[in-house]
Design a protein around this motif. Sequence first.
Motif, PDB file in Angstrom:
ATOM      1  N   ARG A 181       1.048  -1.335  -0.271  1.00  0.00           N
ATOM      2  CA  ARG A 181      -0.137  -0.041  -0.077  1.00  0.00           C
ATOM      3  C   ARG A 181       0.926   1.178  -0.018  1.00  0.00           C
ATOM      4  O   ARG A 181       0.558   2.108  -0.567  1.00  0.00           O
ATOM      5  CB  ARG A 181      -0.892  -0.055   1.115  1.00  0.00           C
ATOM      6  CG  ARG A 181      -2.109  -0.941   1.154  1.00  0.00           C
ATOM      7  CD  ARG A 181      -3.093  -0.735   2.197  1.00  0.00           C
ATOM      8  NE  ARG A 181      -2.535  -0.929   3.571  1.00  0.00           N
ATOM      9  CZ  ARG A 181      -2.508  -2.021   4.300  1.00  0.00           C
ATOM     10  NH1 ARG A 181      -3.163  -3.151   3.827  1.00  0.00           N
ATOM     11  NH2 ARG A 181      -1.916  -1.926   5.502  1.00  0.00           N
ATOM     12  N   TRP A 182       2.123   1.187   0.638  1.00  0.00           N
ATOM     13  CA  TRP A 182       2.795   2.141   0.820  1.00  0.00           C
ATOM     14  C   TRP A 182       3.446   2.699  -0.464  1.00  0.00           C
ATOM     15  O   TRP A 182       3.418   3.948  -0.986  1.00  0.00           O
ATOM     16  CB  TRP A 182       4.037   2.236   1.682  1.00  0.00           C
ATOM     17  CG  TRP A 182       4.928   3.377   2.089  1.00  0.00           C
ATOM     18  CD1 TRP A 182       4.257   4.408   3.122  1.00  0.00           C
ATOM     19  CD2 TRP A 182       5.905   3.634   1.507  1.00  0.00           C
ATOM     20  NE1 TRP A 182       5.288   5.539   2.848  1.00  0.00           N
ATOM     21  CE2 TRP A 182       6.432   5.039   2.015  1.00  0.00           C
ATOM     22  CE3 TRP A 182       6.807   3.039   0.661  1.00  0.00           C
ATOM     23  CZ2 TRP A 182       7.665   5.716   1.943  1.00  0.00           C
ATOM     24  CZ3 TRP A 182       8.116   3.860   0.434  1.00  0.00           C
ATOM     25  CH2 TRP A 182       8.441   5.032   1.228  1.00  0.00           C
ATOM     26  N   GLY A 184       2.418   1.561  -3.487  1.00  0.00           N
ATOM     27  CA  GLY A 184       1.016   1.633  -4.481  1.00  0.00           C
ATOM     28  C   GLY A 184       1.679   1.075  -5.712  1.00  0.00           C
ATOM     29  O   GLY A 184       2.452   0.112  -5.889  1.00  0.00           O
TER      30      GLY A 184
END
Length: 257
Positions: A181-182, A184
């Motif tokens: 998620r960080w 992406g």
Amino acid sequence: MTDGLAPTTRFTGRVADYVRHRPGYPPALLRWLRDEHGVAPDWPVADIGAGTGISARMFLEAGHAVVAVEPNPAMRQAAIAALGGHPRFAAVDGRAEATHLPDASVALVSAAQAFHWFDRRTVKAESRRILRPGGLVAVYWNFRRTSGSPFLEGYERLLREHAPEYAQVAGRYPDEAAMARWFGAGLRGMATFPNTQRLDLDALRGRLLSSSYAPRAGDPRHGPMMEALEALFASTAVDGRVDFDYDTRIHVGVPDG
């Protein structure tokens, strides 16, 4: 945190143990960066949260110019003492979230063991600011194995019994999903490599005391913790050593906006 110390100051009294007893990173990590992602020795590196210079030394030895960004004065001075004579090394008083480096000034942002202390939203923007076009961010840790041998399993029990802050600190480390998620859409790859320290009893004591959550001398929990450590060593050591095993995990890319 029970000791009331901020992330930038909680290691101040542990620098000597950190320098002597924290692990480095396996050579396979740099080979992977070079072979899979084109990270060449002429890429200048910003090592953010550089601490005592463990990861900075790795990049210097591979031929890179390195600027170590570290806010803790004691840790930064340890890095300068160890590496300051190197012509390709510099150190600055800065935070990962505010490095004070020029825009587009580095080709690789290195964030090693300290990443779990960073403000992830702010450090993402700062990393993008200081990266030149075509550059990369590498985030990596040594994750201590908590199972697989009587020593590793006993050490995990020891921490949970004698180090009340341990669970809170361990919970700060992001898992694979959090790192995905960080980064992406900018995630380019990840890998895991084995890494091991072979420690005698003195080195094992120092390795434990280099951890920010380990009760220090003078704390009533310190003595029982060290007694438990010595008992664990006595029951699990082979030829006067224990294997302190890690998985070194790395994620590489350019975090999206």
